[in-house]
Write a protein that holds these residues in place. Structure first.
Motif, PDB file in Angstrom:
ATOM      1  N   TRP A   1      -4.645  -4.558   2.802  1.00 58.63           N
ATOM      2  CA  TRP A   1      -3.338  -5.191   2.691  1.00 58.63           C
ATOM      3  C   TRP A   1      -3.033  -5.929   3.983  1.00 58.63           C
ATOM      4  O   TRP A   1      -3.530  -5.580   5.048  1.00 58.63           O
TER       5      TRP A   1
ATOM      6  N   PRO B   1       0.831  -1.206   0.000  1.00 58.31           N
ATOM      7  CA  PRO B   1       0.000   0.000   0.000  1.00 58.31           C
ATOM      8  C   PRO B   1       0.868   1.259   0.000  1.00 58.31           C
ATOM      9  O   PRO B   1       2.051   1.197   0.353  1.00 58.31           O
TER      10      PRO B   1
ATOM     11  N   GLN C   1      -8.870  -2.935  -1.407  1.00 59.68           N
ATOM     12  CA  GLN C   1      -8.627  -1.764  -0.566  1.00 59.68           C
ATOM     13  C   GLN C   1      -7.950  -2.144   0.751  1.00 59.68           C
ATOM     14  O   GLN C   1      -7.886  -1.332   1.676  1.00 59.68           O
TER      15      GLN C   1
ATOM     16  N   ASP D   1      -9.470  -8.304  -1.026  1.00 59.12           N
ATOM     17  CA  ASP D   1     -10.018  -6.951  -0.946  1.00 59.12           C
ATOM     18  C   ASP D   1      -9.011  -5.981  -1.556  1.00 59.12           C
ATOM     19  O   ASP D   1      -7.906  -5.824  -1.043  1.00 59.12           O
TER      20      ASP D   1
ATOM     21  N   TYR E   1      -6.860   5.297   6.853  1.00 54.84           N
ATOM     22  CA  TYR E   1      -6.779   3.841   6.943  1.00 54.84           C
ATOM     23  C   TYR E   1      -7.280   3.359   8.299  1.00 54.84           C
ATOM     24  O   TYR E   1      -7.268   4.087   9.284  1.00 54.84           O
TER      25      TYR E   1
ATOM     26  N   ARG F   1      -6.676  -1.345   5.988  1.00 49.94           N
ATOM     27  CA  ARG F   1      -7.684  -1.088   4.943  1.00 49.94           C
ATOM     28  C   ARG F   1      -7.876   0.400   4.731  1.00 49.94           C
ATOM     29  O   ARG F   1      -7.951   1.159   5.686  1.00 49.94           O
ATOM     30  N   ARG F   2      -7.945   0.786   3.472  1.00 50.29           N
ATOM     31  CA  ARG F   2      -8.295   2.170   3.146  1.00 50.29           C
ATOM     32  C   ARG F   2      -9.782   2.323   3.453  1.00 50.29           C
ATOM     33  O   ARG F   2     -10.608   1.560   2.960  1.00 50.29           O
ATOM     34  N   GLY F   3     -10.142   3.272   4.309  1.00 50.86           N
ATOM     35  CA  GLY F   3     -11.529   3.436   4.730  1.00 50.86           C
ATOM     36  C   GLY F   3     -11.861   2.497   5.876  1.00 50.86           C
ATOM     37  O   GLY F   3     -10.975   1.949   6.530  1.00 50.86           O
TER      38      GLY F   3
END
Length: 124
Positions: free
Chosen positions: A39, A5, A37, A35, A97, A56-58
């Motif tokens: 890692w 990421p 989004q 996913d 994140y 996770r992003r978001g």
């Protein structure tokens, strides 16, 4: 192939160490997952079994976090639930994140290996 990421790993290491009160954190990127989004990293700590972290992003879907924690709290020890931070939160926010931490369980994955007959019986 899953790429790392766009996160500074020194910052991620410091955030994980601070949030969960861990010393000597070493991150190892794992190019796995479904996913786009999120890692995965293995966290090595001298003298311990280590941990698995998902970045996770978001936000994570609320049920993906709360349901495993609830099931684990009800005594279902086969459920792997995210570990709480030092402040008792289910995860830790870092900029845009969200980070979850789990105990690390080595030995491959069930996607390729499958369950044994006994495991299927225990699963229900």
């Amino acid at each position: 192939m899953i790429d790392k990421p766009p996160i500074d790993e020194r910052t991620l290491t410091a955030e994980v160490a601070q949030a969960w009160g861990l010393d000597g954190v070493e991150l190892v990127f794992l190019p796995i997952g479904l996913d786009g989004q999120a890692w995965a990293y293995r966290i090595n700590i001298a003298g311990e079994d280590g941990y698995f972290t998902k970045v996770r992003r978001g936000e994570f879907a609320p049920a993906a976090v709360s349901l495993p924690q609830y099931l684990r709290a009800q005594g279902l020890t086969h459920v792997v639930a995210p570990m709480g931070t030092r402040s008792g939160e289910a995860g830790h926010a870092m900029g845009g994140y969200r980070i979850l931490l789990y105990p690390f369980h080595g030995g491959g994955n069930l996607w390729s290996r499958g369950l044994t007959d006994r495991q299927w019986i225990e699963y229900g």
